[in-house]
Design a protein around this motif. Structure first.
Motif, mmCIF file in Angstrom:
data_model
loop_
_atom_site.group_PDB
_atom_site.id
_atom_site.type_symbol
_atom_site.label_atom_id
_atom_site.label_comp_id
_atom_site.label_asym_id
_atom_site.label_seq_id
_atom_site.Cartn_x
_atom_site.Cartn_y
_atom_site.Cartn_z
ATOM 1 N N LEU A 74 0.875 -1.179 0.000
ATOM 2 C CA LEU A 74 0.000 0.000 0.000
ATOM 3 C C LEU A 74 0.909 1.224 0.000
ATOM 4 O O LEU A 74 1.901 1.250 0.730
ATOM 5 C CB LEU A 74 -0.862 0.030 1.265
ATOM 6 C CG LEU A 74 -1.772 -1.179 1.503
ATOM 7 C CD1 LEU A 74 -2.362 -1.128 2.911
ATOM 8 C CD2 LEU A 74 -2.879 -1.204 0.474
ATOM 9 N N VAL A 75 0.576 2.221 -0.807
ATOM 10 C CA VAL A 75 1.414 3.423 -0.840
ATOM 11 C C VAL A 75 0.548 4.667 -0.699
ATOM 12 O O VAL A 75 -0.630 4.662 -1.049
ATOM 13 C CB VAL A 75 2.228 3.516 -2.153
ATOM 14 C CG1 VAL A 75 3.170 2.337 -2.295
ATOM 15 C CG2 VAL A 75 1.325 3.630 -3.380
ATOM 16 N N ARG A 76 1.155 5.738 -0.200
ATOM 17 C CA ARG A 76 0.429 7.011 -0.085
ATOM 18 C C ARG A 76 0.232 7.604 -1.473
ATOM 19 O O ARG A 76 0.939 7.267 -2.424
ATOM 20 C CB ARG A 76 1.200 7.973 0.803
ATOM 21 C CG ARG A 76 1.112 7.576 2.242
ATOM 22 C CD ARG A 76 1.779 8.580 3.122
ATOM 23 N NE ARG A 76 0.790 9.454 3.733
ATOM 24 C CZ ARG A 76 0.984 10.103 4.876
ATOM 25 N NH1 ARG A 76 2.135 9.992 5.508
ATOM 26 N NH2 ARG A 76 0.050 10.857 5.383
ATOM 27 N N LYS A 77 -0.708 8.508 -1.539
ATOM 28 C CA LYS A 77 -1.152 9.026 -2.836
ATOM 29 C C LYS A 77 0.008 9.596 -3.672
ATOM 30 O O LYS A 77 0.090 9.344 -4.869
ATOM 31 C CB LYS A 77 -2.234 10.086 -2.609
ATOM 32 C CG LYS A 77 -2.955 10.440 -3.878
ATOM 33 C CD LYS A 77 -4.210 11.209 -3.630
ATOM 34 C CE LYS A 77 -4.955 11.508 -4.932
ATOM 35 N NZ LYS A 77 -4.161 11.741 -6.097
ATOM 36 N N GLY A 78 0.900 10.331 -3.035
ATOM 37 C CA GLY A 78 2.000 10.954 -3.783
ATOM 38 C C GLY A 78 2.860 9.923 -4.501
ATOM 39 O O GLY A 78 3.287 10.131 -5.643
ATOM 40 N N ILE A 79 3.099 8.791 -3.838
ATOM 41 C CA ILE A 79 3.919 7.728 -4.438
ATOM 42 C C ILE A 79 3.137 7.073 -5.576
ATOM 43 O O ILE A 79 3.666 6.849 -6.668
ATOM 44 C CB ILE A 79 4.313 6.682 -3.370
ATOM 45 C CG1 ILE A 79 5.106 7.347 -2.237
ATOM 46 C CG2 ILE A 79 5.100 5.538 -3.995
ATOM 47 C CD1 ILE A 79 5.334 6.462 -1.038
ATOM 48 N N PHE A 80 1.876 6.800 -5.309
ATOM 49 C CA PHE A 80 0.998 6.209 -6.324
ATOM 50 C C PHE A 80 0.975 7.092 -7.574
ATOM 51 O O PHE A 80 1.198 6.635 -8.696
ATOM 52 C CB PHE A 80 -0.415 6.060 -5.736
ATOM 53 C CG PHE A 80 -1.436 5.512 -6.688
ATOM 54 C CD1 PHE A 80 -1.552 4.142 -6.874
ATOM 55 C CD2 PHE A 80 -2.279 6.359 -7.395
ATOM 56 C CE1 PHE A 80 -2.499 3.624 -7.748
ATOM 57 C CE2 PHE A 80 -3.231 5.850 -8.272
ATOM 58 C CZ PHE A 80 -3.338 4.478 -8.453
#
Ligand SMILES: Cc1ncc(COP(=O)(O)O)c(C=O)c1O
Length: 221
Positions: A74-80
């Motif tokens: 799972l990644v935070r939005k910025g990484i996604f």
């Protein structure tokens, strides 16, 4: 909670401090929640239990309740978003695993998530936590060679004193006698025995596990 190193809960404020250090120096914080994710600590993730949001969470085991091999991140939005901003004809974060997105594992994952929700198993783990802790503490404290007992969520560990002939040998003997003589399969690391029952474990089964492990500990004294 560090699992494979012997069930070590984070000291108070430790994860918050890690988060602050990472923020200060612009470092990504990654929680490996392969053991702690999906209800093991009475919450969806340990991140939730401790109120610290990492930038990435790795997960596996609990996502299918161990019924089929599957893992994820799972990644935070910025990484996604960083991965999603490439050209249309390029697959995002292309990984060519043979079994990526395997339909059977995906079905097992969806089924497990449904059951977790329907049966309220994360909440169940939370409710059972004090019962589980008391059972393990009462059964193991004071037994021969017991140095420490730790529990967190539905995870317990007991540290045994090393045998005179070498580190790890007493716990290894416990694993063997548990399997052959006491009908219990134990996970050991060094001279620590770790217990992680299914989230559906009943109160009487918790008592039975505690007692069987106590018998094993006495057997390797
Ligand atoms: C905390 C933790 N992280 C990662 C792994 C390895 O996970 P995987 O086999 O899904 O790569 C394990 C395996 O036991 C684990 O306990």
């Amino acid at each position: 909670m560090a699992g494979s190193t012997g069930v070590l809960p984070p000291p108070k404020g430790y994860l918050q401090k890690l988060r602050a250090i990472c923020d200060k120096h612009n470092i990504l914080l990654i929680f490996d929640e392969v053991i702690t994710g999906f209800g093991r600590l009475g919450h969806a993730f340990a991140a939730e239990r401790y109120g610290v949001i990492p930038d990435m969470i790795t997960f596996a085991k609990g996502v299918t309740s161990g019924a089929a091999p599957m893992g994820g991140v799972l990644v935070r939005k910025g990484i996604f978003d960083a991965f999603m901003n490439g050209p249309d004809h390029v697959i995002e974060l292309f990984h060519g695993y043979t079994y990526s997105g395997h339909p059977m594992a995906a079905a097992a994952g969806l089924a497990a998530l449904e059951i977790y929700k329907e049966e309220g198993l994360f909440e169940r783990a939370k409710t059972l936590e004090p019962v589980f802790a008391d059972a393990m503490m009462d059964a193991w404290k004071g037994l021969p060679n017991v140095l420490d007992v730790r529990t967190l969520g539905l995870v317990a560990a007991v540290d045994l004193a090393a045998a005179p002939d070498g580190a790890g040998k007493r716990a290894y003997a416990a694993m063997e006698t548990g399997f052959h003589d006491h009908d219990i399969m134990l996970r050991v690391t060094g001279d620590t025995i770790a217990i992680t029952p299914p989230l559906t474990v009943s109160e009487s089964q918790v008592g039975e596990i505690a007692e069987r492990v106590a018998k094993v500990i006495r057997a390797v004294a």
